[in-house]
Design a protein around this motif. Structure first.
Motif, short mmCIF file in Angstrom:
data_model
loop_
_atom_site.label_atom_id
_atom_site.label_comp_id
_atom_site.label_asym_id
_atom_site.label_seq_id
_atom_site.Cartn_x
_atom_site.Cartn_y
_atom_site.Cartn_z
N TRP A 101 0.85 -1.19 0.00
CA TRP A 101 0.00 0.00 0.00
C TRP A 101 0.89 1.24 0.00
N ASN A 102 0.28 2.38 -0.32
CA ASN A 102 1.03 3.63 -0.41
C ASN A 102 0.37 4.70 0.46
N LEU A 103 1.20 5.46 1.15
CA LEU A 103 0.74 6.62 1.91
C LEU A 103 1.04 7.86 1.08
N PHE A 104 0.07 8.75 0.94
CA PHE A 104 0.34 10.02 0.24
C PHE A 104 -0.29 11.17 1.03
N ILE A 105 0.45 12.29 1.06
CA ILE A 105 -0.01 13.50 1.74
C ILE A 105 0.21 14.68 0.78
N ASN A 106 -0.86 15.46 0.58
CA ASN A 106 -0.78 16.65 -0.27
C ASN A 106 -1.33 17.84 0.48
N HIS A 107 -0.76 19.01 0.19
CA HIS A 107 -1.31 20.25 0.76
C HIS A 107 -2.59 20.61 0.00
N TYR A 108 -3.47 21.35 0.65
CA TYR A 108 -4.73 21.75 0.01
C TYR A 108 -4.50 22.56 -1.27
N ASP A 109 -3.31 23.20 -1.41
CA ASP A 109 -3.05 23.98 -2.62
C ASP A 109 -2.56 23.11 -3.77
N GLY A 110 -2.42 21.78 -3.55
CA GLY A 110 -2.01 20.87 -4.61
C GLY A 110 -0.56 20.42 -4.54
N THR A 111 0.21 20.97 -3.61
CA THR A 111 1.62 20.59 -3.50
C THR A 111 1.73 19.23 -2.84
N SER A 112 2.48 18.32 -3.49
CA SER A 112 2.65 16.98 -2.93
C SER A 112 3.70 17.02 -1.82
N ILE A 113 3.41 16.33 -0.72
CA ILE A 113 4.31 16.29 0.44
C ILE A 113 4.94 14.90 0.55
N ILE A 114 4.10 13.87 0.53
CA ILE A 114 4.59 12.49 0.46
C ILE A 114 3.89 11.85 -0.74
N ILE A 115 4.66 11.34 -1.70
CA ILE A 115 4.08 10.74 -2.90
C ILE A 115 4.96 9.57 -3.32
N LYS A 123 -6.69 2.01 -8.76
CA LYS A 123 -6.37 2.12 -7.34
C LYS A 123 -7.63 2.42 -6.53
N LEU A 124 -7.55 2.00 -5.24
CA LEU A 124 -8.58 2.33 -4.25
C LEU A 124 -7.88 3.12 -3.15
N ALA A 125 -8.44 4.25 -2.77
CA ALA A 125 -7.82 5.10 -1.75
C ALA A 125 -8.84 5.51 -0.71
N TYR A 126 -8.37 5.64 0.55
CA TYR A 126 -9.18 6.21 1.62
C TYR A 126 -8.59 7.58 1.96
N ILE A 127 -9.43 8.60 1.99
CA ILE A 127 -8.95 10.00 2.07
C ILE A 127 -9.64 10.70 3.22
N ASP A 128 -8.86 11.52 3.95
CA ASP A 128 -9.38 12.35 5.03
C ASP A 128 -8.59 13.65 5.04
N GLY A 129 -9.09 14.65 5.72
CA GLY A 129 -8.43 15.94 5.79
C GLY A 129 -7.91 16.24 7.18
N PHE A 130 -6.75 16.92 7.26
CA PHE A 130 -6.20 17.39 8.53
C PHE A 130 -6.20 18.91 8.47
N GLU A 131 -7.32 19.51 8.93
CA GLU A 131 -7.58 20.93 8.74
C GLU A 131 -6.54 21.82 9.41
N LYS A 132 -5.98 21.35 10.52
CA LYS A 132 -5.04 22.21 11.27
C LYS A 132 -3.83 22.57 10.43
N TRP A 133 -3.35 21.65 9.59
CA TRP A 133 -2.18 21.92 8.73
C TRP A 133 -2.58 22.05 7.26
N GLN A 134 -3.91 22.01 6.94
CA GLN A 134 -4.37 22.09 5.56
C GLN A 134 -3.78 20.96 4.71
N TRP A 135 -3.73 19.76 5.32
CA TRP A 135 -3.19 18.59 4.62
C TRP A 135 -4.31 17.64 4.24
N MET A 136 -4.16 17.01 3.07
CA MET A 136 -5.02 15.92 2.63
C MET A 136 -4.22 14.62 2.82
N ILE A 137 -4.74 13.69 3.64
CA ILE A 137 -4.05 12.46 3.97
C ILE A 137 -4.77 11.30 3.29
#
Length: 907
Positions: free
Chosen positions: A240-254, A306-320
């Motif tokens: 499986w893969n973990l990915f984190i992106n900022h709400y502005d579209g910048t990839s953090i972990i990909i 692919k199948l992904a489960y997505i949630d938001g971390f509003e405090k840092w504006q991250w999409m996990i």
């Protein structure tokens, strides 16, 4: 083309049926097998997918919980590292002091401490140690050593906070403290203020404040980098893969060979055009975590499901998100399909081998039954042919097969019904001929060659030709029609035209007839023409049209507006005068009601009036009619019902009689009566003044003159003085009264000319007030003119001075000695206000309401028994009206009176 026997047809049919059954049986088995295969595959796929979903959801929840912990504990970690930095500095300072306090001076010890601490750096060289004494002197500041030694107690942050003063104040109360404030970053050139937290602690040996600070955003950045580093190393991207992106579209972990961390992935699309990041961010920002299916691009041409489960971390504006490949589902499906195809072919071959003996058994049975079937079928056909041509029934006892026995019974029933239908048709044809012969319509029938087959009595009467003369012959066009009608009839005689059309017919017998004709093709060889004579109806219609034209002409010639409506209040028509009145064309009115044409209030009135008429009442009422751009018109409306020949109400007729001129004459007559009434009141007032008010001063003068003469004769100088003092006011009152009478009479007779001119109003008021100052002074009244501004207005100066003198005179009359009168003006947008305000005795409402009415007496004596006539106020009222102005009075008994004259300011 060769004919096939029933035997061969049945044999082929049997083979087809057997083949169809075998094929259907095999198909059912294959479909059932495929359904079971697909169901097992879907169940297995769903089980694996559910396990993946549960794992991915758990992974995202764990990551979010870790980030939440890091964010929550971030502030405490920052404070802890600040405390450690300062405490280490304090410990070093204590060690230096302890080791050297017996050997060196305090100045030397301080220098050693500064030397030891100035080079210390924390937090990637952002943090440094600074020292301030309790007086606010900067002891050590490594970032800017040139500022050391200066007093910074009064230094404030860019936001206005006294930072050093606050820190020293806190240290004096307790040994250590944290302090958060806004400050610039000295290594940046921008003017942005950043939140900063400092920890300061007291160094008691020298009463120093030793501190260290950290910018909160830099600390948060370190926290995020630490979290990213931890998350990258905490899982294996094998399954499986973990990915984190900022709400502005910048990839953090990909995890992608094509895309790297730090790039913007907003525009990445799946093979079906789906914007993957757009769908992911929609879920993350919704607050409801969810799953997403998509095809991720592995290179320019290939995609991975692919199948992904997505949630938001509003405090840092991250999409996990956590994702897993669905490629294994395709592999499982391919393996199962290969297995399914192998098993299906084996089953098909086995079924074909087993069905061959069955086919031979069925064919043998078929040969035994087809001979019997062929014999009975041939016998059935022979009996049907005999029954049709010889009117006989089928003998069903000769059939051995039950189905042929039942079929023969059903055919006998059909033959019985056929024989009955033939008899009924013969009877119906006879009735039809009688009906056609005696019908009140002109009916003739033609075959395809135009030969007459039907010619009823109406034809004989209308065309004046008997049936014997025309039957079985062509239509006698030349004998019946004249002129162009011959060719027209010849062209249409064999057309099928079922629509009735009106034809004027000039017959050779001299008749002009009108008939509606239509033709109907009732069979392949019979065309029937039907005509209806409407000659009398057309003649009646002409007479009615003539009468209607006469009535319309009569209606249009009537000058009064006339309209008529049905029982629903819908306009049916009207004459030209009515449509001219409401300024609408007939097509704009006819078919509409009052609510469609008039305002709601006017429509309600008309509607209620219509209802009264329909209740059986004859109606007459007056109304006013006005449209924009027109003068008001007055009408008397007469409404009456109209009925049909059965005495049933069909609607109402309304006639409007214009009474505008009559109303105008009555109004003018009433105004003249009011003018005469006013003139009579003026005359009565004039005679009253002459008879009473004017004679009193002369009586005083006459009596005083006689008494003066006696005093002179007796040489009584004191008496002479008293008589002169009595004569002076009497003469002045008589003069003022005569002057007012003169001006008032001139005003009433129209001999005073109204001559407005531009003038400075305060200059004119000044002269009038000066004339009245002697009268005020004699009564010890303070007459004040408050001159605030001197506007230029257009007024009749003589009338203005008369108005001012009379109002001031009236104020003096009713103000006690020692009182005060103020005269002032105010300018407004549309009016100039002239106000005379006194603190005299005032008046009640009844007196105030009748001040300027000639037929109401309001005259009474002043505070020193000064006489009055009320004539001066009437004169004021007339002069103000000539200016188009108005007078307002504010008064209260015992508190004084304010009289304001409002002159319009004309441009």
């Amino acid at each position: 083309m060769s004919k096939k026997s029933i035997n061969s047809i049945l044999k082929r049919s049997t083979l087809i049926i057997i083949s169809t059954i075998l094929f259907s049986f095999i198909s059912i088995i294959i479909v059932t097998e495929y359904y079971l295969f697909q169901k097992n595959y879907e169940d297995e796929k769903q089980l694996i997918e559910d396990e993946k979903k549960l794992f991915l959801k758990s992974a995202v929840k764990n990551v979010k919980a870790y980030l939440d912990h890091e964010e929550t504990s971030s502030e405490n970690k920052m404070k802890l590292k600040l405390q450690n930095a300062v405490n280490n500095a304090i410990n070093q300072a204590n060690n230096i002091y302890t080791q050297n306090k017996e050997k060196k001076t305090n100045t030397e010890i301080k220098a050693l401490i500064k030397s030891a601490l100035s080079g210390i750096r924390h937090f990637d060289n952002r943090g440094y140690i600074y020292i301030i004494d309790l007086e606010g002197n900067l002891i050590m500041y490594p970032f800017c050593t040139s500022a050391e030694g200066s007093n910074i107690l009064g230094v404030k942050s860019p936001s206005g906070e006294s930072i050093i003063s606050e820190q020293i104040k806190a240290i004096k109360n307790k040994e250590e403290t944290f302090h958060t404030y806004l400050w610039h970053k000295p290594w940046l050139t921008d003017s942005i203020l950043y939140a900063k937290t400092s920890f300061v602690k007291r160094f008691n040996q020298f009463d120093w404040l030793i501190g260290c600070g950290e910018y909160i955003d830099d600390h948060n950045k370190d926290t995020k980098e630490h979290a990213i580093k931890y998350l990258k190393s905490s899982y294996s991207p094998k399954d499986w893969n973990l990915f984190i992106n900022h709400y502005d579209g910048t990839s953090i972990i990909i995890n992608s060979d094509k895309h790297k961390a730090g790039v913007n992935i907003k525009d990445i699309s799946s093979d079906n055009g789906l914007k993957i990041f757009k769908e992911e961010i929609k879920i993350a920002q919704s607050g409801n975590a969810d799953y997403l299916y998509y095809n991720w691009p592995t290179n320019e041409t290939e995609f991975t499901a692919k199948l992904a489960y997505i949630d938001g971390f509003e405090k840092w504006q991250w999409m996990i998100g956590a994702s897993s490949s669905l490629k294994q589902f395709n592999d499982i499906e391919i393996q199962r399909m290969q297995s399914f195809y192998q098993m299906s072919w084996l089953r098909i071959i086995l079924l074909i081998i087993l069905s061959i003996p069955l086919m031979f058994i069925i064919l043998g049975q078929f040969r035994r039954t087809t001979g019997k079937f062929k014999f009975e079928l041939s016998m059935l056909f022979n009996q049907i042919e005999s029954a049709v041509f010889k009117d006989k029934k089928i003998t069903n006892t000769e059939f051995q097969t039950k189905e042929f026995h039942q079929l023969s019974d059903n055919i006998n029933k059909l033959l019985n019904q056929h024989f009955k239908n033939v008899d009924a048709l013969k009877k119906s044809e006879g009735k039809f001929r009688v009906l056609v012969e005696h019908a009140p319509l002109t009916i003739l029938g033609l075959d395809n060659n135009g030969i007459i087959q039907i010619w009823n009595k109406q034809c004989e009467s209308f065309f004046d030709l008997s049936k014997k003369e025309v039957m079985n012959q062509k239509v006698p066009i030349d004998k019946v029609f004249t002129g162009d009608q011959k060719e027209r009839v010849q062209n249409k005689i064999l057309e099928n035209d079922p629509e009735f059309k009106l034809f004027p017919i000039n017959l050779k017998n001299g008749k002009l007839a009108y008939q509606y004709w239509a033709s109907f093709r009732v069979s392949e060889d019979l065309l029937i023409w039907v005509g209806s004579d409407v000659t009398e109806l057309k003649n009646t219609e002409k007479e009615l049209k003539k009468s209607r034209n006469f009535l319309d002409t009569l209606l249009e010639s009537i000058p009064s507006p006339i309209f008529y409506k049905n029982t629903d209040g819908i306009y049916l028509g009207g004459n030209r005068a009515f449509f001219n009145l409401i300024e609408l064309a007939p097509e704009e009115v006819i078919g509409k009601g009052v609510f469609d044409l008039y305002t709601e209030d006017l429509a309600n009135v008309y509607h209620e009036k219509n209802l009264e008429v329909f209740e059986g009442k004859y109606q007459q009422y007056d109304l006013e009619y006005h449209k924009e751009g027109q003068n008001l018109r007055n009408f008397t409306c007469y409404n009456a019902l109209f009925k049909n020949q059965d005495e049933q109400v069909e609607g109402l007729i309304g006639v409007l009689l214009d009474i505008t001129d009559r109303i105008k004459f009555e109004t003018e007559l009433q105004n003249k009566q009011e003018e005469l009434k006013a003139l009579n009141a003026t005359k009565d007032k004039f005679f009253s003044i002459i008879a009473h008010d004017l004679i009193n001063p002369f009586n005083v003068m006459l009596n005083s003159g006689e008494m003066l003469a006696e005093s002179v004769n007796e040489n009584d100088m004191q008496g002479v003085q008293e008589m002169i003092e009595m004569l002076n006011p009497a003469i002045k009152n008589a003069y003022d009264l005569l002057l007012n009478l003169l001006e008032w009479s001139r005003a009433q007779t129209g001999t005073i000319k109204f001559l407005p001119q531009k003038t400075k109003i305060c200059d004119d008021l000044q002269s009038a007030i000066k004339l009245m100052s002697g009268m005020a002074k004699a009564k010890n009244i303070n007459l004040i003119f408050e001159k605030t501004e001197n506007p230029e207005v257009c007024l009749d100066v003589n009338m203005l001075q008369t108005i001012t003198r009379n109002l001031i005179s009236n104020a003096i009359k009713f103000t006690p000695e020692g009182g005060q009168i103020k005269v002032y003006t105010n300018s407004y947008t549309d009016y100039l206000q002239l106000c005379i305000s006194d603190n005299g005795i005032g008046m009640d409402n009844a007196t105030k309401d009748n001040l300027f009415k000639i037929d109401k007496s309001t005259s009474k004596k002043g505070t020193n028994d000064e006489p009055g006539t009320g004539l001066g106020l009437l004169l004021v009222s007339d002069f103000v009206k000539k200016h188009g102005g108005k007078i307002t009075v504010i008064s209260e008994l015992g508190k004084g009176t304010d009289v304001s004259v409002w002159f319009p300011i004309k441009q």
